[in-house]
Design a protein around this motif. Structure first.
Motif, PDB file in Angstrom:
ATOM      1  N   VAL A 266       9.438 -30.527  59.507  1.00 56.49           N
ATOM      2  CA  VAL A 266       9.747 -30.973  60.875  1.00 56.49           C
ATOM      3  C   VAL A 266      10.599 -29.902  61.544  1.00 56.49           C
ATOM      4  CG1 VAL A 266      10.904 -32.729  62.280  1.00 56.49           C
ATOM      5  CG2 VAL A 266       9.663 -33.395  60.214  1.00 56.49           C
ATOM      6  N   SER A 267      10.058 -29.272  62.568  1.00 60.15           N
ATOM      7  CA  SER A 267      10.744 -28.136  63.195  1.00 60.15           C
ATOM      8  C   SER A 267      11.241 -28.437  64.607  1.00 60.15           C
ATOM      9  CB  SER A 267       9.790 -26.933  63.249  1.00 60.15           C
ATOM     10  OG  SER A 267       8.606 -27.276  63.967  1.00 60.15           O
ATOM     11  N   SER A 268      11.092 -29.659  65.049  1.00 61.18           N
ATOM     12  CA  SER A 268      11.560 -30.022  66.383  1.00 61.18           C
ATOM     13  C   SER A 268      13.084 -29.967  66.433  1.00 61.18           C
ATOM     14  CB  SER A 268      11.080 -31.427  66.754  1.00 61.18           C
ATOM     15  OG  SER A 268      11.535 -32.373  65.801  1.00 61.18           O
ATOM     16  N   GLU A 269      13.641 -30.004  67.643  1.00 63.30           N
ATOM     17  CA  GLU A 269      15.086 -29.966  67.807  1.00 63.30           C
ATOM     18  C   GLU A 269      15.732 -31.122  67.034  1.00 63.30           C
ATOM     19  OE1 GLU A 269      18.427 -30.055  71.416  1.00 63.30           O
ATOM     20  OE2 GLU A 269      16.293 -30.297  71.848  1.00 63.30           O
ATOM     21  N   PHE A 270      16.835 -30.810  66.343  1.00 68.09           N
ATOM     22  CA  PHE A 270      17.500 -31.816  65.514  1.00 68.09           C
ATOM     23  C   PHE A 270      18.015 -32.963  66.374  1.00 68.09           C
ATOM     24  CE2 PHE A 270      21.163 -33.722  63.408  1.00 68.09           C
ATOM     25  CZ  PHE A 270      20.666 -33.948  62.130  1.00 68.09           C
ATOM     26  N   GLU A 271      17.556 -34.156  66.047  1.00 65.82           N
ATOM     27  CA  GLU A 271      17.992 -35.354  66.752  1.00 65.82           C
ATOM     28  C   GLU A 271      17.680 -36.567  65.879  1.00 65.82           C
ATOM     29  OE1 GLU A 271      17.615 -37.381  71.175  1.00 65.82           O
ATOM     30  OE2 GLU A 271      15.887 -36.307  70.368  1.00 65.82           O
ATOM     31  N   ILE A 272      18.687 -37.409  65.668  1.00 65.92           N
ATOM     32  CA  ILE A 272      18.484 -38.630  64.888  1.00 65.92           C
ATOM     33  C   ILE A 272      18.583 -39.815  65.840  1.00 65.92           C
ATOM     34  CG2 ILE A 272      19.158 -39.966  62.864  1.00 65.92           C
ATOM     35  CD1 ILE A 272      20.876 -37.561  61.998  1.00 65.92           C
ATOM     36  N   PRO A 273      17.494 -40.513  66.078  1.00 67.73           N
ATOM     37  CA  PRO A 273      17.584 -41.722  66.896  1.00 67.73           C
ATOM     38  C   PRO A 273      18.604 -42.687  66.315  1.00 67.73           C
ATOM     39  CG  PRO A 273      15.297 -41.121  66.581  1.00 67.73           C
ATOM     40  CD  PRO A 273      16.106 -40.221  65.685  1.00 67.73           C
ATOM     41  N   MET A 274      19.428 -43.260  67.164  1.00 66.18           N
ATOM     42  CA  MET A 274      20.526 -44.108  66.701  1.00 66.18           C
ATOM     43  C   MET A 274      20.033 -45.254  65.831  1.00 66.18           C
ATOM     44  SD  MET A 274      23.705 -44.602  66.457  1.00 66.18           S
ATOM     45  CE  MET A 274      24.660 -45.968  65.806  1.00 66.18           C
ATOM     46  N   GLU A 275      18.878 -45.813  66.145  1.00 68.87           N
ATOM     47  CA  GLU A 275      18.383 -46.938  65.356  1.00 68.87           C
ATOM     48  C   GLU A 275      18.128 -46.525  63.913  1.00 68.87           C
ATOM     49  OE1 GLU A 275      15.319 -49.359  66.913  1.00 68.87           O
ATOM     50  OE2 GLU A 275      16.281 -49.598  68.880  1.00 68.87           O
ATOM     51  N   TYR A 276      17.557 -45.331  63.694  1.00 63.53           N
ATOM     52  CA  TYR A 276      17.300 -44.876  62.326  1.00 63.53           C
ATOM     53  C   TYR A 276      18.604 -44.553  61.601  1.00 63.53           C
ATOM     54  CZ  TYR A 276      12.325 -44.645  63.374  1.00 63.53           C
ATOM     55  OH  TYR A 276      11.036 -44.978  63.703  1.00 63.53           O
ATOM     56  N   PHE A 277      19.570 -44.014  62.350  1.00 64.53           N
ATOM     57  CA  PHE A 277      20.858 -43.723  61.713  1.00 64.53           C
ATOM     58  C   PHE A 277      21.560 -45.024  61.327  1.00 64.53           C
ATOM     59  CE2 PHE A 277      25.336 -42.437  61.526  1.00 64.53           C
ATOM     60  CZ  PHE A 277      25.223 -41.341  60.674  1.00 64.53           C
ATOM     61  N   ALA A 278      21.514 -46.006  62.225  1.00 65.24           N
ATOM     62  CA  ALA A 278      22.126 -47.306  61.923  1.00 65.24           C
ATOM     63  C   ALA A 278      21.427 -47.965  60.735  1.00 65.24           C
ATOM     64  CB  ALA A 278      22.056 -48.220  63.152  1.00 65.24           C
ATOM     65  N   PHE A 279      20.086 -47.845  60.686  1.00 64.25           N
ATOM     66  CA  PHE A 279      19.342 -48.409  59.545  1.00 64.25           C
ATOM     67  C   PHE A 279      19.789 -47.748  58.241  1.00 64.25           C
ATOM     68  CE2 PHE A 279      15.470 -49.374  62.435  1.00 64.25           C
ATOM     69  CZ  PHE A 279      16.094 -50.519  62.905  1.00 64.25           C
TER      70      PHE A 279
END
Length: 327
Positions: A266-279
């Motif tokens: 995965v080479s897209s700009e680093f970003e963690i959607p809050m829902e996945y981080f909370a999960f």
């Protein structure tokens, strides 16, 4: 202090019913406050799926009255998708979402009047003659929907009540605005789309650390109420007692997300959607904490498994494929 008793399955972490004031949420609050304070008619809030936009808006509006300094009536509605949009369906959905006591099917003009009267009553009761309408999944709204909202806006305006519409949705909202621009629908853009706010996920180590600190803090995440037991302390009392904190795991978690992205290309700009981080946090606390394996603290392998269980990496891969298909 003795650990409080909480029945398994009822803790906010297990139910997912809690809100964390992230940096992005606070930034959104500032944008919404400007709209409300300056009596502006509308704004679009957009971002990729699973960022937690809806939860962020709910947190923001719950705290708006404190910022504004007066009670502020706020209504939330979902933008439902229909093959053929109609006034009747749209107004009926609004009345249902507003928990109107008698959302009986009537003529569209009557339902529109019911909506306007409901808003007028709430605005007058608050003494600020303002009403805030949040339209969730707003990328589904068409020109017809915005014209119907404009009718309500104009009705309220005649009664000297200001309505601000905050449209929350995916990035297609920008495309919708571009479409309206190309077709010279300035009345829609001027009312509802002049201002915009791009909502982002977690992008930096500091943002991750700030979120984790919220789970540790009894001032932010206490359950049961007034017990002094933060989420971290409740699920890992032994680790917490000897000084362990989720905040201290920030660097390790950041690196794990970076590594797992590299492993799957995965080479897209680093970003963690809050829902996945909370999960991820919820998985670690539920599976390995007091109601699960009862570990005294979280190991690196347990963190890896907690991330895997969220489906985050699959989401990133599909998002990359979707963008490749568009381009």
């Amino acid at each position: 202090m003795e650990k409080p008793y909480v029945q398994v399955g009822t803790h906010p972490i297990e139910q997912g019913h809690y809100l964390i004031p992230t940096k992005e949420v606070l930034r959104l609050m500032e944008s919404i406050f400007k709209i409300v304070n300056n009596r502006l008619p509308g704004m679009i809030v957009y971002g990729r799926p699973r960022l937690g936009k809806t939860s962020a808006v709910k947190f923001a509006i719950e705290n708006l009255p404190t910022q504004v300094g007066a009670p502020l009536p706020i209504l939330i509605a979902n933008s439902n998708s229909y093959r053929v949009p109609s006034e009747e369906k749209f107004f009926y959905d609004l009345l249902s979402d507003f928990r109107f006591p008698f959302p009986a099917k009537r003529k569209p003009a009557e339902m529109r009047r019911q909506i306007a009267n409901l808003m007028l009553e709430k605005a007058e009761r608050s003494k600020v003659r303002r009403i805030i309408l949040i339209m969730d999944e707003a990328h589904r709204l068409t020109e017809f929907h915005y014209n119907w909202l404009m009718d309500i806006y104009n009705e309220l305006d005649r009664e000297k009540v200001s309505m601000s519409v905050i449209s929350v949705g995916q990035e297609e909202l920008l495309s919708r605005r571009t479409f309206f621009l190309e077709h010279k629908k300035s009345q829609i853009i001027g009312r509802f789309m002049t201002h915009e706010h791009q909502f982002c996920g977690l992008r930096t180590l500091d943002e991750i650390r700030m979120v984790l600190k919220c789970y540790d803090s009894p001032e932010i995440s206490t359950y049961p109420k007034d017990s002094g037991w933060s989420y971290t302390r409740y699920f890992f009392p032994e680790g917490y007692e000897r000084g362990e904190r989720l905040e201290k795991e920030a660097k390790q978690l950041y690196n794990l997300f970076v590594e797992i992205r590299k492993e799957h290309g995965v080479s897209s700009e680093f970003e963690i959607p809050m829902e996945y981080f909370a999960f991820t946090i919820e998985n670690a606390l539920k599976v390995y904490g007091a109601h699960g394996d009862q570990s005294d603290w979280i190991t690196i392998n347990q963190w890896k498994e907690s991330i895997r269980l969220t489906g985050y990496i699959e989401s990133e891969i599909y998002m990359a494929l979707a963008h490749k298909g568009v381009n």
